[in-house]
Design an enzyme around this catalytic site. Structure first.
Site, PDB file in Angstrom:
ATOM      1  CB  SER A 117     -13.906 -19.599  42.714  1.00  0.00           C
ATOM      2  OG  SER A 117     -14.521 -20.084  43.843  1.00  0.00           O
ATOM      3  CE1 TYR A 119      -3.909 -22.844  43.227  1.00  0.00           C
ATOM      4  CE2 TYR A 119      -4.775 -22.266  41.073  1.00  0.00           C
ATOM      5  CZ  TYR A 119      -3.943 -23.023  41.858  1.00  0.00           C
ATOM      6  OH  TYR A 119      -3.129 -23.971  41.286  1.00  0.00           O
ATOM      7  NE  ARG A 121     -14.682 -21.768  45.880  1.00  0.00           N
ATOM      8  CZ  ARG A 121     -15.999 -21.904  45.884  1.00  0.00           C
ATOM      9  NH1 ARG A 121     -16.600 -22.644  46.770  1.00  0.00           N
ATOM     10  NH2 ARG A 121     -16.717 -21.286  44.973  1.00  0.00           N
ATOM     11  CD  GLU A 142       1.574  -9.450  38.955  1.00  0.00           C
ATOM     12  OE1 GLU A 142       0.355  -9.715  38.810  1.00  0.00           O
ATOM     13  OE2 GLU A 142       2.237  -8.873  38.082  1.00  0.00           O
ATOM     14  CD  GLN A 161     -12.427 -16.116  36.533  1.00  0.00           C
ATOM     15  OE1 GLN A 161     -13.276 -16.249  35.637  1.00  0.00           O
ATOM     16  NE2 GLN A 161     -12.654 -16.482  37.774  1.00  0.00           N
ATOM     17  CD  GLN A 184       5.704  -8.699  30.828  1.00  0.00           C
ATOM     18  OE1 GLN A 184       5.869  -7.756  31.564  1.00  0.00           O
ATOM     19  NE2 GLN A 184       4.806  -9.618  31.095  1.00  0.00           N
TER      20      GLN A 184
HETATM   21  N1  LIG Z   1      -0.638  -9.428  35.731  1.00  0.00           N
HETATM   22  C1  LIG Z   1      -0.161  -8.691  34.721  1.00  0.00           C
HETATM   23  C2  LIG Z   1      -0.850  -7.564  34.269  1.00  0.00           C
HETATM   24  C3  LIG Z   1      -0.310  -6.841  33.231  1.00  0.00           C
HETATM   25  N2  LIG Z   1       0.859  -7.216  32.644  1.00  0.00           N
HETATM   26  C4  LIG Z   1       1.409  -6.480  31.494  1.00  0.00           C
HETATM   27  C5  LIG Z   1       0.305  -6.096  30.535  1.00  0.00           C
HETATM   28  C6  LIG Z   1       0.099  -4.635  30.776  1.00  0.00           C
HETATM   29  O1  LIG Z   1      -0.401  -3.982  29.623  1.00  0.00           O
HETATM   30  C7  LIG Z   1       1.493  -4.189  31.143  1.00  0.00           C
HETATM   31  C8  LIG Z   1       1.544  -2.899  31.915  1.00  0.00           C
HETATM   32  O2  LIG Z   1       0.650  -2.972  32.975  1.00  0.00           O
HETATM   33  P1  LIG Z   1       0.329  -1.667  33.807  1.00  0.00           P
HETATM   34  O3  LIG Z   1      -0.090  -0.555  32.909  1.00  0.00           O
HETATM   35  O4  LIG Z   1      -0.538  -2.042  34.939  1.00  0.00           O
HETATM   36  O5  LIG Z   1       1.812  -1.344  34.364  1.00  0.00           O
HETATM   37  P2  LIG Z   1       2.455   0.009  34.734  1.00  0.00           P
HETATM   38  O6  LIG Z   1       1.455   1.119  34.681  1.00  0.00           O
HETATM   39  O7  LIG Z   1       3.202  -0.198  35.985  1.00  0.00           O
HETATM   40  O8  LIG Z   1       3.516   0.132  33.554  1.00  0.00           O
HETATM   41  P3  LIG Z   1       3.452   1.001  32.217  1.00  0.00           P
HETATM   42  O9  LIG Z   1       4.074   2.296  32.620  1.00  0.00           O
HETATM   43  O10 LIG Z   1       4.277   0.260  31.212  1.00  0.00           O
HETATM   44  O11 LIG Z   1       2.002   1.112  31.804  1.00  0.00           O
HETATM   45  O12 LIG Z   1       2.002  -5.274  31.928  1.00  0.00           O
HETATM   46  C9  LIG Z   1       1.521  -8.336  33.123  1.00  0.00           C
HETATM   47  O13 LIG Z   1       2.562  -8.716  32.604  1.00  0.00           O
HETATM   48  N3  LIG Z   1       1.012  -9.047  34.155  1.00  0.00           N
END
Ligand SMILES: Nc1ccn([C@H]2C[C@H](O)[C@@H](COP(=O)(O)OP(=O)(O)OP(=O)(O)O)O2)c(=O)n1
Length: 193
Positions: A117, A119, A121, A142, A161, A184
């Protein structure tokens, strides 16, 4: 069903969130911070100070999620003053950071990453994304600055969160389907196919 603080604490002890703060931290060394740690039905993760990248337009190109050009993502400098360490997300721009914590999502759990919240705001929208069952690593985070003013995004403090939802065991988890974003590192991971 959404999982509570008792469940999150027990799962963190088995490695679900590392490092883990068992309370909601509002002050560090007596200075106020944007809160992080365990809340009643979720966990607020921190932004890593290691890397933050901001989209920029490269004339004559478009961003292609199937063939990402790293030139479209500029490294943002880390600043520091009496209020803490921070990156600056310029007005009307989009940036990618990475979570300080490493997650290990259980095989029967889906995690939703949503904004805080404080951010919200300030005009910052954290993109709503899932972390799938069986996924491991540092989340790439992102952010969109939807306001007409530049905004600080603090490192080492709460930024997004996580909500945890437990379901019936699934047939195929992220691990068993060998998802491309598995394990990752603590660095911004670009879109790929
Ligand atoms: N903010 C985020 C959300 C998720 N992930 C990681 C964890 C998820 O399990 C993975 C894949 O997310 P998605 O299934 O939304 O991605 P895609 O559908 O684009 O890729 P995939 O084909 O690998 O499922 O990315 C991430 O690094 N950052």
């Amino acid at each position: 069903m959404i999982k509570n603080d008792i469940w999150i604490r027990a799962m963190a002890a088995q490695g679900m969130i590392q490092p883990f703060e068992p309370t909601l931290v509002r002050r560090v060394a007596e200075q106020p911070v944007i809160s992080f740690g365990l809340s009643s039905y979720g966990y607020d993760i921190r932004l890593s100070p290691k890397e933050f990248r901001i989209f920029r337009h490269v004339p004559g190109t478009v961003v292609d999620p199937k063939n990402f050009n790293p030139a479209n993502l500029e490294f943002a400098p880390l600043h520091e003053d009496a209020n803490g360490m921070f990156f600056i997300l310029p007005a009307h721009s989009y940036g990618l950071g990475v979570a300080l914590e490493r997650l290990q999502v259980p095989e029967n759990v889906t995690v939703l990453c949503i904004g805080k919240s404080s951010y919200a705001r300030a005009g910052i929208i954290a993109n709503l994304t899932p972390a799938e069952a069986g996924w491991r690593g540092h989340l790439t985070l992102e952010f969109s600055n939807s306001s007409s003013a530049d905004c600080r995004i603090y490192a080492n403090e709460g930024v997004v969160q996580l909500l945890f939802f437990e379901g019936e065991p699934c047939d195929v988890s992220y691990e068993t389907r060998r998802g491309k974003y598995q394990d990752q590192p603590e660095a911004v991971t670009l879109a790929r196919v």
